[in-house]
Enzyme design. Structure first.
Site, PDB file in Angstrom:
ATOM      1  CG  ASP A  76       0.252  -3.159   8.627  1.00 20.62           C
ATOM      2  OD1 ASP A  76      -0.355  -4.106   9.156  1.00 20.62           O
ATOM      3  OD2 ASP A  76      -0.294  -2.072   8.346  1.00 20.62           O
ATOM      4  N   GLY A  87      -3.830   0.609  -5.455  1.00 23.75           N
ATOM      5  CA  GLY A  87      -4.394  -0.742  -5.259  1.00 23.75           C
ATOM      6  C   GLY A  87      -5.698  -0.879  -6.018  1.00 23.75           C
ATOM      7  CB  ALA A  88      -9.192  -1.189  -4.782  1.00 24.54           C
ATOM      8  CE1 TYR A  89     -11.524   3.321  -5.209  1.00 23.61           C
ATOM      9  CE2 TYR A  89     -10.647   5.533  -4.899  1.00 23.61           C
ATOM     10  CZ  TYR A  89     -11.649   4.582  -4.681  1.00 23.61           C
ATOM     11  OH  TYR A  89     -12.760   4.913  -3.931  1.00 23.61           O
ATOM     12  CG  ASN A  98     -14.953   4.555   0.265  1.00 20.42           C
ATOM     13  OD1 ASN A  98     -15.735   5.320   0.844  1.00 20.42           O
ATOM     14  ND2 ASN A  98     -14.696   3.335   0.686  1.00 20.42           N
ATOM     15  CB  SER A 157      -5.048   5.907  -6.694  1.00 18.09           C
ATOM     16  OG  SER A 157      -6.060   6.798  -6.269  1.00 18.09           O
ATOM     17  CB  VAL A 186      -4.274   1.002   3.017  1.00 16.99           C
ATOM     18  CG1 VAL A 186      -4.933   2.185   2.349  1.00 16.99           C
ATOM     19  CG2 VAL A 186      -3.362   1.446   4.143  1.00 16.99           C
ATOM     20  CG  ASP A 187     -10.848   2.761   3.946  1.00 13.20           C
ATOM     21  OD1 ASP A 187     -11.793   3.049   3.197  1.00 13.20           O
ATOM     22  OD2 ASP A 187     -10.732   3.184   5.117  1.00 13.20           O
TER      23      ASP A 187
HETATM   24  N1  APR Z   1      -0.012  -0.767   4.862  1.00 13.80           N
HETATM   25  C1  APR Z   1       0.514  -0.063   3.846  1.00 13.80           C
HETATM   26  N2  APR Z   1       0.077  -0.118   2.586  1.00 13.80           N
HETATM   27  C2  APR Z   1      -0.950  -0.970   2.330  1.00 13.80           C
HETATM   28  C3  APR Z   1      -1.572  -1.749   3.346  1.00 13.80           C
HETATM   29  C4  APR Z   1      -1.043  -1.622   4.658  1.00 13.80           C
HETATM   30  N3  APR Z   1      -1.562  -2.313   5.687  1.00 13.80           N
HETATM   31  N4  APR Z   1      -2.557  -2.477   2.766  1.00 13.80           N
HETATM   32  C5  APR Z   1      -2.549  -2.164   1.454  1.00 13.80           C
HETATM   33  N5  APR Z   1      -1.589  -1.275   1.194  1.00 13.80           N
HETATM   34  C6  APR Z   1      -1.215  -0.669  -0.079  1.00 13.80           C
HETATM   35  C7  APR Z   1      -1.573  -1.438  -1.316  1.00 13.80           C
HETATM   36  O1  APR Z   1      -0.564  -2.434  -1.581  1.00 13.80           O
HETATM   37  C8  APR Z   1      -1.557  -0.334  -2.350  1.00 13.80           C
HETATM   38  O2  APR Z   1      -0.229  -0.165  -2.847  1.00 13.80           O
HETATM   39  O3  APR Z   1      -1.916   0.553  -0.194  1.00 13.80           O
HETATM   40  C9  APR Z   1      -1.956   0.926  -1.567  1.00 13.80           C
HETATM   41  C10 APR Z   1      -3.345   1.451  -1.897  1.00 13.80           C
HETATM   42  O4  APR Z   1      -4.202   0.349  -2.145  1.00 13.80           O
HETATM   43  P1  APR Z   1      -5.769   0.396  -1.661  1.00 13.80           P
HETATM   44  O5  APR Z   1      -5.832   0.196  -0.214  1.00 13.80           O
HETATM   45  O6  APR Z   1      -6.506  -0.571  -2.512  1.00 13.80           O
HETATM   46  O7  APR Z   1      -6.258   1.871  -1.951  1.00 13.80           O
HETATM   47  P2  APR Z   1      -6.672   2.539  -3.333  1.00 13.80           P
HETATM   48  O8  APR Z   1      -6.040   1.916  -4.493  1.00 13.80           O
HETATM   49  O9  APR Z   1      -6.489   4.005  -3.117  1.00 13.80           O
HETATM   50  O10 APR Z   1      -8.231   2.208  -3.430  1.00 13.80           O
HETATM   51  C11 APR Z   1      -9.095   2.811  -2.475  1.00 13.80           C
HETATM   52  O11 APR Z   1     -10.017   0.715  -1.906  1.00 13.80           O
HETATM   53  O12 APR Z   1      -9.890  -0.092   0.219  1.00 13.80           O
HETATM   54  C12 APR Z   1     -10.716   0.552  -0.666  1.00 13.80           C
HETATM   55  O13 APR Z   1     -12.155   1.899   0.708  1.00 13.80           O
HETATM   56  C13 APR Z   1     -11.037   1.915  -0.202  1.00 13.80           C
HETATM   57  O14 APR Z   1     -12.665   2.261  -1.882  1.00 13.80           O
HETATM   58  C14 APR Z   1     -11.344   2.586  -1.469  1.00 13.80           C
HETATM   59  C15 APR Z   1     -10.346   1.975  -2.424  1.00 13.80           C
END
Ligand code: APR
Length: 382
Positions: free
Chosen positions: A9, A118-120, A23, A116, A32-33
């Site tokens: 984590d 995850g959600a992106y 974002n 990017s 992760v945000d």
């Molecule tokens: N530690 C490490 N990695 C993590 C954690 C954590 N605690 N939580 C999630 N992740 C990983 C996810 O598994 C993914 O592989 O971080 C990576 C990025 O995922 P997201 O957090 O969804 O970020 P992203 O894809 O860049 O999307 C950004 O999502 O959370 C919102 O505010 C953010 O709008 C922005 C968008």
């Protein structure tokens, strides 16, 4: 400099800075945000409010507040849109901006999530390849410890094909160390009712020295020594030993098995230390010290410690990292390991995976480390 991969984590990472996949508002979100804002506490959001947002591909820095990390570098990756809207360039820019901002602020260790990924919606395998290639480019000219932090259990590191090929090689070669112990216990079973107590070797028999068969007279180099002179055999028969160890080396006799100079150079080879062999191989390869330790994923300070201490004994992963960096074939890899007091073992999955890549003449340490990580094995280098 070093490049590691860990499963963790990111909010737990004890590094100078962690990177947030934010974002463009920088006002928090999920993934992760959300995790970073939760762990850092309200101070982080207050500071983010003063920044006024961040365009995709750029990065901003704040303090770390309640996080173990001193700083948070917020960057905004691209939203995946099929791959034809400049997503790759934006993602590369997000990594580069974060790294440049870190160096500008004197940061020496930094941890990244998969921006990017995850959600992106960026395909994870490609997202990781882009991250790793940006890290390696940056590390060619900068001295910073980078860690890629993976969070979920997905196995997206080594491609499925490579993973199955490595798994097949492990299946063909892995010898379960318990099986080895059991079978050697069986070999000793004549001496013991049950397996010898752990670490207990059969006591050397007391009394006159054992009769030495010709086979037993193998020398250091695994060759049968030429027949000893009659007089020497007499000594042996009488089982009387005269300690000759302090006599100067005589040229070993008959039919030129090897001359004194051959023996002396072989003994010198035996005497060559790990760091002496490492330096010799760097010279032979015609590469610089920094090329060698960067390819080995070893930082400069660690390398100079090894180079300046002929008696230095590295960890096995460090010795293997240098063998990979020097692109040594298997035999020389074993020789370098021996200098550090190790051997490749088929009861070690990590050794088998490294052996797989050496046999494939694949000497990219980051590819090997991804595979080692995939199989939960210790990585090479620091
Ligand atoms: N530690 C490490 N990695 C993590 C954690 C954590 N605690 N939580 C999630 N992740 C990983 C996810 O598994 C993914 O592989 O971080 C990576 C990025 O995922 P997201 O957090 O969804 O970020 P992203 O894809 O860049 O999307 C950004 O999502 O959370 C919102 O505010 C953010 O709008 C922005 C968008």
């Amino acid at each position: 400099m070093s490049l590691n991969i860990v499963r963790n984590d990111i909010t737990k990472m004890k590094v100078d800075a962690i990177v947030n996949a934010a974002n463009s508002s920088l006002l928090g979100g999920g993934g992760v945000d959300g995790a970073i804002h939760n762990a850092a506490g309200p101070g982080l959001l207050e500071e983010c409010r003063t920044i006024g947002g961040c365009p995709a591909g750029e990065a901003r820095i704040t303090k770390g507040y309640d996080l173990p990390a001193k700083f948070v570098i917020h960057t905004v990756g691209p939203v995946w849109n099929g791959g034809n809207s400049g997503e790759e360039e934006l993602l590369r820019k997000a990594y580069r901006s974060s790294l440049e901002l870190a160096v500008e602020n004197g940061i020496e260790s930094i941890a990244f999530p998969i921006i990017s990924g995850g959600a992106y919606g960026y395909p994870k395998r490609e997202a990781i390849d882009i991250a790793m290639s940006e890290f390696r480019t940056f590390l060619e000219d900068h001295d910073i410890a980078i860690t890629l932090v993976l969070y979920d259990r997905d196995s997206y590191l080594t491609g499925l094909d490579l993973r199955s090929r490595i798994q097949a090689f492990i299946d063909d070669n892995y010898v379960d160390e318990h099986f080895v112990a059991r079978s050697s216990a069986e070999r000793f079973s004549g001496m013991y009712r049950s397996a010898p107590p752990a670490g207990h070797m059969p006591a050397a028999k007391s009394g006159p020295a054992p009769k030495y068969s010709r086979k037993k007279r193998e020398n250091l180099f695994g060759r049968i020594l030429p027949k000893r002179s009659e007089e020497a055999d007499e000594e042996l028969k009488e089982e009387r030993y005269i300690d000759r160890s302090n006599e100067p080396l005589k040229s070993i006799t008959v039919d030129g098995m090897y001359s004194l100079s051959d023996l002396e150079s072989r003994l010198r080879e035996v005497d060559e230390s790990f760091s002496q062999m490492l330096i010799r191989k760097i010279d032979e390869k015609g590469i610089t010290d920094s090329e060698c330790y960067k390819r080995a994923n070893i930082d400069r300070k660690h390398f100079s410690k090894i180079k300046n201490d002929p008696a230095y004994k590295p960890r096995k992963q460090t010795a293997l990292a240098f063998a990979v960096a020097l692109e040594l074939p298997l035999a020389e890899t074993e020789e370098l390991l021996r200098k550090a007091g190790f051997a490749l073992s088929h009861s070690s999955k990590s050794d088998i995976i490294v052996e797989y890549f050496i046999r494939q003449h694949t000497y990219d340490i980051f590819t090997i480390n991804e595979a080692l990580f995939e199989f939960d094995q210790p990585l090479l280098g620091t």
